[in-house]
Design a protein around this motif. Sequence first.
Motif, PDB file in Angstrom:
ATOM      1  N   VAL A  28     -21.035  15.789  15.278  1.00 40.33           N
ATOM      2  CA  VAL A  28     -20.973  14.629  15.843  1.00 40.33           C
ATOM      3  C   VAL A  28     -19.858  13.721  15.226  1.00 40.33           C
ATOM      4  N   ALA A  29     -19.056  14.497  14.633  1.00 38.52           N
ATOM      5  CA  ALA A  29     -17.951  13.845  13.611  1.00 38.52           C
ATOM      6  C   ALA A  29     -16.981  12.713  14.342  1.00 38.52           C
ATOM      7  N   GLU A  30     -16.747  12.883  15.692  1.00 42.75           N
ATOM      8  CA  GLU A  30     -15.965  12.019  16.344  1.00 42.75           C
ATOM      9  C   GLU A  30     -16.588  10.937  17.021  1.00 42.75           C
ATOM     10  N   GLY A  31     -18.100  11.121  17.242  1.00 41.71           N
ATOM     11  CA  GLY A  31     -18.875  10.090  17.742  1.00 41.71           C
ATOM     12  C   GLY A  31     -19.388   8.992  16.604  1.00 41.71           C
ATOM     13  N   ILE A  32     -19.532   9.572  15.213  1.00 40.67           N
ATOM     14  CA  ILE A  32     -19.746   8.701  14.260  1.00 40.67           C
ATOM     15  C   ILE A  32     -18.842   7.330  13.877  1.00 40.67           C
ATOM     16  N   ALA A  49     -30.612   4.721   5.472  1.00 47.68           N
ATOM     17  CA  ALA A  49     -29.476   4.013   6.103  1.00 47.68           C
ATOM     18  C   ALA A  49     -29.573   3.602   7.463  1.00 47.68           C
ATOM     19  N   LEU A  50     -29.241   2.524   7.754  1.00 44.36           N
ATOM     20  CA  LEU A  50     -29.132   2.030   9.061  1.00 44.36           C
ATOM     21  C   LEU A  50     -27.720   1.999   9.692  1.00 44.36           C
ATOM     22  N   LEU A  51     -27.583   2.781  10.659  1.00 39.74           N
ATOM     23  CA  LEU A  51     -26.330   2.835  11.356  1.00 39.74           C
ATOM     24  C   LEU A  51     -26.251   2.031  12.701  1.00 39.74           C
ATOM     25  N   VAL A  52     -25.503   1.262  12.896  1.00 39.22           N
ATOM     26  CA  VAL A  52     -25.321   0.559  14.219  1.00 39.22           C
ATOM     27  C   VAL A  52     -23.930   0.545  14.757  1.00 39.22           C
ATOM     28  N   ARG A  53     -24.031   0.707  16.117  1.00 40.73           N
ATOM     29  CA  ARG A  53     -22.998   0.782  16.955  1.00 40.73           C
ATOM     30  C   ARG A  53     -22.083  -0.463  16.916  1.00 40.73           C
TER      31      ARG A  53
END
Length: 54
Positions: A28-32, A49-53
């Motif tokens: 998912v490299a391009e999606g991250i 870790a919290l990732l948000v769009r």
Amino acid sequence: MRAGLVDELHLAIVPLLVGRGERLLDHVAEGIEGYRVAEMVSSPAATHALLVRR
């Protein structure tokens, strides 16, 4: 993640080696790129870790 369907992702990363392991975000490299790290909390036992769009 690539489709933009995930708003938030909470990762709990524990330093434990079982077998060969598997790369979590390898495909998912391009999606991250559409996400940012909003919060990161570390301890000797784990990292959260919290990732948000964006």
